[in-house]
Design a protein around this motif. Sequence first.
Motif, PDB file in Angstrom:
ATOM      1  N   PRO A  14      -3.272  -3.429  -6.836  1.00 26.20           N
ATOM      2  CA  PRO A  14      -1.697  -4.136  -7.194  1.00 26.20           C
ATOM      3  C   PRO A  14      -0.155  -3.667  -6.924  1.00 26.20           C
ATOM      4  O   PRO A  14       0.498  -3.989  -6.773  1.00 26.20           O
ATOM      5  N   ARG A  15       0.233  -2.412  -6.958  1.00 27.69           N
ATOM      6  CA  ARG A  15       1.383  -1.305  -7.710  1.00 27.69           C
ATOM      7  C   ARG A  15       2.184  -1.020  -6.608  1.00 27.69           C
ATOM      8  O   ARG A  15       3.083  -1.285  -6.409  1.00 27.69           O
ATOM      9  N   CYS A  16       0.828  -0.408  -5.611  1.00 30.37           N
ATOM     10  CA  CYS A  16       1.828   0.273  -4.597  1.00 30.37           C
ATOM     11  C   CYS A  16       2.153  -1.158  -3.307  1.00 30.37           C
ATOM     12  O   CYS A  16       3.000  -0.639  -3.062  1.00 30.37           O
ATOM     13  N   THR A  17       2.187  -2.205  -3.028  1.00 29.17           N
ATOM     14  CA  THR A  17       2.227  -3.515  -2.511  1.00 29.17           C
ATOM     15  C   THR A  17       2.465  -4.005  -3.792  1.00 29.17           C
ATOM     16  O   THR A  17       1.005  -4.933  -4.571  1.00 29.17           O
ATOM     17  N   GLU A  18       2.802  -5.508  -2.666  1.00 23.66           N
ATOM     18  CA  GLU A  18       2.627  -6.631  -3.762  1.00 23.66           C
ATOM     19  C   GLU A  18       1.079  -7.147  -3.941  1.00 23.66           C
ATOM     20  O   GLU A  18      -0.417  -7.464  -2.788  1.00 23.66           O
ATOM     21  N   ASP A  19       0.715  -7.339  -5.174  1.00 21.13           N
ATOM     22  CA  ASP A  19      -1.153  -7.525  -4.985  1.00 21.13           C
ATOM     23  C   ASP A  19      -1.936  -7.146  -4.714  1.00 21.13           C
ATOM     24  O   ASP A  19      -3.006  -7.421  -4.316  1.00 21.13           O
ATOM     25  N   GLN A  22      -1.037  -5.594   1.654  1.00 19.88           N
ATOM     26  CA  GLN A  22      -0.501  -4.605   2.132  1.00 19.88           C
ATOM     27  C   GLN A  22      -1.742  -3.485   2.061  1.00 19.88           C
ATOM     28  O   GLN A  22      -1.571  -2.625   3.735  1.00 19.88           O
ATOM     29  N   CYS A  49      -6.119   2.217  -8.283  1.00 18.06           N
ATOM     30  CA  CYS A  49      -4.688   2.870  -8.586  1.00 18.06           C
ATOM     31  C   CYS A  49      -4.327   4.620  -8.493  1.00 18.06           C
ATOM     32  O   CYS A  49      -5.337   5.039  -9.684  1.00 18.06           O
ATOM     33  N   ASN A  55       5.528   2.796  -6.147  1.00 18.28           N
ATOM     34  CA  ASN A  55       5.770   1.579  -5.569  1.00 18.28           C
ATOM     35  C   ASN A  55       6.338   1.557  -3.781  1.00 18.28           C
ATOM     36  O   ASN A  55       7.223   1.045  -3.193  1.00 18.28           O
TER      37      ASN A  55
END
Length: 112
Positions: A14-19, A22, A49, A55
């Motif tokens: 959930p940290r690299c793209t919104e929730d 993507q 993760c 991000n």
Amino acid sequence: MRTHTRHVFMCVGPRCTEDGIQAQAMFELMGEKIDARPDLRIKRTRTHCMVACRNQGPILVVYPEGVWYRCVDEAALERIVVEHLVGGREVDELIFHRLGEGDTCPLENEDA
């Protein structure tokens, strides 16, 4: 499990793209691109993760090379698949870490 010569891990956390929405879509797209080339012997695995994207993910790691990529959009994914996985040439400008070469490289826009 099919025979493979490379193993690709992609973060869908959930940290690299919104929730992670993507990132999951990119993982699925990578699967389509790999499956469209039956001669490729690639195993792909989603991870939660990897705590390395800041991000700017998702993160994609290719083994046995141990190359860590920032795969921030579909164009980057296409380059990684075509140039590295198919062509055997690493995409240097997307790499931010290599296995056995020390700490990760800082981001260009990151504050010191």
